[in-house]
Scaffold this motif. Structure first.
Motif, short mmCIF file in Angstrom:
data_model
loop_
_atom_site.label_atom_id
_atom_site.label_comp_id
_atom_site.label_asym_id
_atom_site.label_seq_id
_atom_site.Cartn_x
_atom_site.Cartn_y
_atom_site.Cartn_z
N PHE A 182 0.85 -1.19 0.00
CA PHE A 182 0.00 0.00 0.00
C PHE A 182 0.89 1.25 0.00
N CYS A 183 0.43 2.28 -0.70
CA CYS A 183 1.20 3.52 -0.78
C CYS A 183 1.32 4.16 0.61
N PRO A 184 2.52 4.52 1.05
CA PRO A 184 2.69 5.12 2.37
C PRO A 184 2.16 6.55 2.45
N GLU A 185 1.84 7.15 1.30
CA GLU A 185 1.34 8.53 1.30
C GLU A 185 -0.17 8.60 1.23
N CYS A 186 -0.78 7.82 0.33
CA CYS A 186 -2.23 7.93 0.13
C CYS A 186 -2.98 6.63 0.43
N GLY A 187 -2.27 5.54 0.70
CA GLY A 187 -2.92 4.28 1.03
C GLY A 187 -3.40 3.49 -0.17
N PHE A 188 -3.07 3.92 -1.37
CA PHE A 188 -3.52 3.22 -2.58
C PHE A 188 -2.91 1.83 -2.62
N LYS A 189 -3.74 0.82 -2.99
CA LYS A 189 -3.26 -0.56 -3.04
C LYS A 189 -2.45 -0.79 -4.31
N MET A 190 -1.24 -1.25 -4.13
CA MET A 190 -0.37 -1.51 -5.27
C MET A 190 -0.74 -2.83 -5.94
N ALA A 191 -0.54 -2.89 -7.24
CA ALA A 191 -0.81 -4.11 -8.00
C ALA A 191 0.44 -4.99 -7.94
N GLN A 192 0.46 -5.94 -7.00
CA GLN A 192 1.60 -6.83 -6.83
C GLN A 192 1.44 -8.04 -7.74
N GLN A 193 2.34 -8.19 -8.70
CA GLN A 193 2.28 -9.33 -9.59
C GLN A 193 2.82 -10.58 -8.89
N ILE A 194 2.39 -11.72 -9.38
CA ILE A 194 2.85 -13.01 -8.87
C ILE A 194 3.57 -13.76 -9.98
N GLN A 195 4.26 -14.82 -9.61
CA GLN A 195 4.98 -15.63 -10.57
C GLN A 195 4.28 -16.98 -10.75
N CYS A 196 4.21 -17.41 -12.00
CA CYS A 196 3.67 -18.74 -12.26
C CYS A 196 4.55 -19.78 -11.59
N ARG A 197 3.94 -20.70 -10.84
CA ARG A 197 4.70 -21.71 -10.11
C ARG A 197 5.42 -22.68 -11.04
N SER A 198 5.03 -22.67 -12.31
CA SER A 198 5.63 -23.62 -13.25
C SER A 198 6.68 -22.98 -14.14
N LYS A 208 -6.08 -17.38 -12.19
CA LYS A 208 -6.25 -18.79 -11.84
C LYS A 208 -5.38 -19.71 -12.67
N PHE A 209 -5.15 -19.33 -13.94
CA PHE A 209 -4.33 -20.15 -14.82
C PHE A 209 -3.27 -19.28 -15.50
N CYS A 210 -2.08 -19.81 -15.62
CA CYS A 210 -0.98 -19.10 -16.24
C CYS A 210 -1.30 -18.79 -17.71
N THR A 211 -1.12 -17.58 -18.12
CA THR A 211 -1.41 -17.17 -19.50
C THR A 211 -0.34 -17.65 -20.47
N GLU A 212 0.76 -18.20 -19.92
CA GLU A 212 1.85 -18.67 -20.78
C GLU A 212 1.85 -20.18 -20.94
N CYS A 213 1.69 -20.92 -19.81
CA CYS A 213 1.76 -22.38 -19.88
C CYS A 213 0.48 -23.06 -19.47
N GLY A 214 -0.49 -22.32 -18.94
CA GLY A 214 -1.78 -22.91 -18.59
C GLY A 214 -1.83 -23.59 -17.24
N GLU A 215 -0.75 -23.51 -16.48
CA GLU A 215 -0.70 -24.17 -15.16
C GLU A 215 -1.67 -23.48 -14.21
N ARG A 216 -2.42 -24.29 -13.47
CA ARG A 216 -3.37 -23.76 -12.48
C ARG A 216 -2.59 -23.14 -11.32
N GLN A 217 -3.01 -21.95 -10.88
CA GLN A 217 -2.29 -21.21 -9.85
C GLN A 217 -2.91 -21.34 -8.46
N GLY A 218 -4.20 -21.58 -8.40
CA GLY A 218 -4.87 -21.62 -7.11
C GLY A 218 -4.77 -22.99 -6.45
#
Length: 218
Positions: A182-198, A208-218
């Motif tokens: 979250f932004c320390p100045e205004c509290g805006f939620k940052m868009a934190q990306q995740i990495q495909c587990r595969s 829910k599914f990787c856009t590159e290899c189709g691996e389920r993320q959840g």
């Protein structure tokens, strides 16, 4: 000592002399060529110019008489300035030699604190052994501590997820976030990306599914 050798000593000085006015006089400031500590000669008044200065100050009351006398004295003071200054300068050099020493190796003039009188050398050319030992020990301690700290940093570095993409600037108020959620100045939620587990492709949170290899993320 000849005049040539005397003037060699004058390389490390500032001329503070004043040639005119009631504060006319001679004064010189010498400095150590190693530590830059300064020593100043005693002020010696230049009486001819001072007398002219005092008459000039009184000229408003007796313009004719004092004005002419001031002009005459001023001319005499100017004529005698250079020879008087040279004499004062030579005296200053002789006085300064009581406070400074000439290194026989580098030929710099240094103060007593920076001079090894037994060897006739300044401490740049012949460093004090105890000082050199203490300095080297301190340098070695800093270097060793830096190496240990570097190794500690490497061990800590492997604990970070370096694949995680982060927003370092808030898109709402443009403040620096340093990777916070979250932004320390205004509290805006940052868009934190995740990495495909595969395949380690960067994905948006909630994917829910990787856009590159189709691996389920959840």
């Amino acid at each position: 000592m000849s005049d040539d050798s005397a003037y060699k000593f004058s390389n490390n000085y500032t001329d503070l002399s004043n040639s005119s006015g009631v504060d006319a006089g001679f004064q010189f400031e010498f400095y150590c060529e190693r530590c830059s500590d300064r020593w100043r000669t005693t002020f010696k008044p230049y009486r001819s110019a001072q007398a002219s200065g005092w008459l000039s100050k009184g000229g408003g009351i007796f313009v004719g008489l004092l004005g002419n006398a001031s002009s005459v004295l001023n001319g005499l003071a100017e004529a005698g300035w250079h020879s008087a200054r040279d004499g004062a300068f030579k005296d200053a050099i002789a006085e300064g030699k009581q406070h400074f020493n000439r290194c026989s190796a580098c030929h710099d003039y240094v103060c007593g604190t920076c001079f090894d009188s037994e060897r006739g050398l300044c401490f740049n050319c012949a460093p004090n052994v105890r000082v050199a030992i203490t300095r080297s020990r301190a340098q070695g301690e800093v270097q060793s501590a830096s190496e240990v700290a570097h190794d500690e940093g490497r061990s800590r570095g492997v604990r970070h997820d370096v694949r995680q993409e982060m927003q370092l600037v808030c898109p709402h108020c443009r403040a620096e976030t340093h990777g916070a959620k979250f932004c320390p100045e205004c509290g805006f939620k940052m868009a934190q990306q995740i990495q495909c587990r595969s395949c380690s492709t960067s994905l948006e949170p909630g994917t829910k599914f990787c856009t590159e290899c189709g691996e389920r993320q959840g």
